[in-house]
Design a protein around this motif. Structure first.
Motif, short mmCIF file in Angstrom:
data_model
loop_
_atom_site.label_atom_id
_atom_site.label_comp_id
_atom_site.label_asym_id
_atom_site.label_seq_id
_atom_site.Cartn_x
_atom_site.Cartn_y
_atom_site.Cartn_z
N UNK A 136 1.02 -1.72 0.14
CA UNK A 136 -0.08 0.12 0.06
C UNK A 136 0.47 1.11 0.07
N UNK A 137 2.05 1.13 0.69
CA UNK A 137 3.03 2.57 0.80
C UNK A 137 3.45 2.52 -0.25
N UNK A 138 4.08 1.31 -1.12
CA UNK A 138 4.50 1.45 -2.31
C UNK A 138 3.91 2.33 -3.21
N UNK A 139 2.36 2.01 -3.36
CA UNK A 139 1.40 2.31 -3.97
C UNK A 139 0.96 3.64 -4.10
N UNK A 140 1.52 4.52 -2.88
CA UNK A 140 1.23 5.44 -2.91
C UNK A 140 2.27 6.56 -2.85
N UNK A 141 4.15 5.23 -2.90
CA UNK A 141 4.61 6.50 -3.23
C UNK A 141 4.32 6.76 -5.18
N UNK A 142 4.72 4.93 -5.22
CA UNK A 142 4.19 5.45 -7.20
C UNK A 142 3.37 6.91 -7.36
N UNK A 162 -2.36 -6.56 -5.68
CA UNK A 162 -1.81 -7.40 -4.46
C UNK A 162 -1.75 -6.52 -3.34
N UNK A 163 -2.32 -5.32 -3.70
CA UNK A 163 -2.23 -4.44 -2.10
C UNK A 163 -3.99 -4.63 -1.10
N UNK A 164 -3.86 -4.63 -0.04
CA UNK A 164 -5.10 -4.69 0.90
C UNK A 164 -5.90 -3.89 0.39
N UNK A 165 -7.22 -4.71 0.59
CA UNK A 165 -8.40 -3.77 0.76
C UNK A 165 -8.45 -1.70 1.34
N UNK A 166 -7.83 -2.53 2.30
CA UNK A 166 -8.49 -1.04 3.12
C UNK A 166 -6.43 0.24 2.42
N UNK A 167 -5.59 -0.13 2.11
CA UNK A 167 -5.13 0.21 1.46
C UNK A 167 -6.14 0.67 -0.25
N UNK A 168 -6.03 -0.72 -0.38
CA UNK A 168 -6.82 -0.20 -2.51
C UNK A 168 -7.96 1.18 -2.26
N UNK A 169 -9.57 1.03 -0.84
CA UNK A 169 -10.13 1.89 -0.38
C UNK A 169 -9.49 3.16 -0.57
N UNK A 170 -8.17 3.09 0.19
CA UNK A 170 -7.56 4.69 0.34
C UNK A 170 -7.22 5.14 -0.57
N UNK A 171 -6.70 4.43 -2.15
CA UNK A 171 -5.53 4.95 -2.88
C UNK A 171 -6.97 5.46 -3.95
N UNK A 172 -8.83 4.63 -3.81
CA UNK A 172 -9.44 5.27 -4.87
C UNK A 172 -10.07 6.59 -3.85
N UNK A 173 -9.93 7.05 -2.94
CA UNK A 173 -9.91 8.12 -2.30
C UNK A 173 -9.32 9.03 -2.43
N UNK A 174 -8.62 8.84 -3.07
CA UNK A 174 -7.35 9.69 -3.57
C UNK A 174 -7.28 9.62 -4.58
N UNK A 195 -13.90 -1.14 -10.73
CA UNK A 195 -15.26 -1.02 -12.06
C UNK A 195 -16.21 -0.09 -11.74
N UNK A 196 -16.41 -0.15 -10.33
CA UNK A 196 -18.06 0.49 -9.78
C UNK A 196 -17.61 1.70 -9.15
N UNK A 197 -16.51 1.95 -9.77
CA UNK A 197 -16.44 3.85 -8.66
C UNK A 197 -15.43 4.30 -9.41
#
Length: 306
Positions: A136-142, A162-174, A195-197
């Motif tokens: 999740x943090x690597x994804x945020x850095x990217x 490969x990212x957990x559900x919480x990190x995925x949701x935070x990513x989509x909020x961003x 896709x639904x988001x």
């Protein structure tokens, strides 16, 4: 204004047509989900759009620039996040961002890096080595590296694999926060909830664009009917249904069975037989899901790499 406006994009590698006359538009501030099976041409299409590949056929513009003649200008205005983490793992978060800032000739480097660290909530971890970060943090850095140069278009290639559900949701909020600020986003994903988001989705299968629209439009236009079965012996009921006319999908969902088909009359006849044969099994109308539609698309498509 359409940030992406491409028509009949075609790309071949040898005798294989990987992208086959793909047409797509994405409006300013829109989040469009780009879906399809592995090897369907999503990544190649994205690389054409961001100026990394030249199409063999087709034309169009990205951010008003011609995809054939203005690829360098497109690259300056686009943020592209690849499938794989592509930063120096033996450098810190801050050092990686400093490197990217210099690539884009952003000045002053320290200001751009500090603002980006703060914007993505990375300041407290700026001295942590990139190689020690969780997915999740690597994804945020990217993502931070992609938006540091203030692009107008963000192209994301399966960013949450490969990212957990919480990190995925935070990513989509961003992502939605950035889109509200005017950024346009094209994101490829395999996840139905992602896709639904999206504001709209486009489905590509083995190089060909099969559907585009809102989730509701794509589900409705697929013309599928879904029924839900409950009761005992559902495994036997599933086996009995597999070869019956009108039955195109049979899938267990928890303690129920979802049965899908495009010919409602034939499907109802098949289910009536099963209700009669298996005592205690009940059938009720269900709601066709995006996943049902995509499975249908995949089963009806021919692999262009065969």
């Amino acid at each position: 204004m359409n940030v992406i406006d491409v028509r009949d994009l075609t790309k071949r590698f040898g005798d294989k047509t990987v992208v086959d006359h793909v047409t797509m538009t994405v409006a300013e501030g829109e989040i469009v989900g780009f879906l399809g099976p592995n090897g369907s041409g999503k990544t190649t299409t994205i690389r054409i759009m961001c100026g990394l590949l030249t199409p063999d056929e087709g034309e169009g513009t990205v951010l008003g620039f011609d995809i054939r003649t203005d690829s360098l200008k497109i690259k300056r205005e686009v943020g592209y996040m690849t499938q794989r983490f592509s930063f120096y793992e033996d450098l810190t978060i801050e050092e990686n961002l400093e490197f990217v800032a210099r690539l884009y000739e952003l000045k002053p480097v320290a200001t751009y890096v500090a603002d980006t660290l703060d914007d993505l909530g990375l300041t407290s971890r700026k001295d942590q080595l990139a190689g020690t970060l969780s997915g999740g943090w690597k994804q945020r850095l990217a993502l931070a590296a992609c938006i540091m140069h203030k692009p107008k278009l963000l192209l994301l290639d399966e960013p949450t694999a490969g990212v957990d559900p919480k990190a995925r949701r935070e990513f989509w909020d961003e992502i939605h926060r950035l889109a509200h600020g005017g950024l346009t986003v094209l994101v490829s994903t395999h996840y139905m909830d992602e896709a639904e988001r999206c504001h709209r989705i486009s489905y590509i299968s083995y190089g060909k664009m099969l559907a585009t629209g809102t989730v509701e439009e794509v589900v409705k236009n697929a013309g599928l009917t879904t029924f839900v079965l409950q009761g005992p012996n559902l495994d036997r009921a599933a086996a009995a249904l597999k070869d019956k006319p009108g039955v195109e999908q049979v899938a267990p969902f928890g303690a129920t069975l979802h049965v899908v088909g495009s010919d409602k009359t034939a499907l109802q006849a098949a289910l009536k037989d099963v209700e009669t044969e298996f005592e205690g099994v009940t059938v009720r109308p269900g709601e066709t899901s995006l996943e049902d539609v995509f499975i249908q698309f995949m089963s009806g498509s021919k692999d262009n790499m065969g």
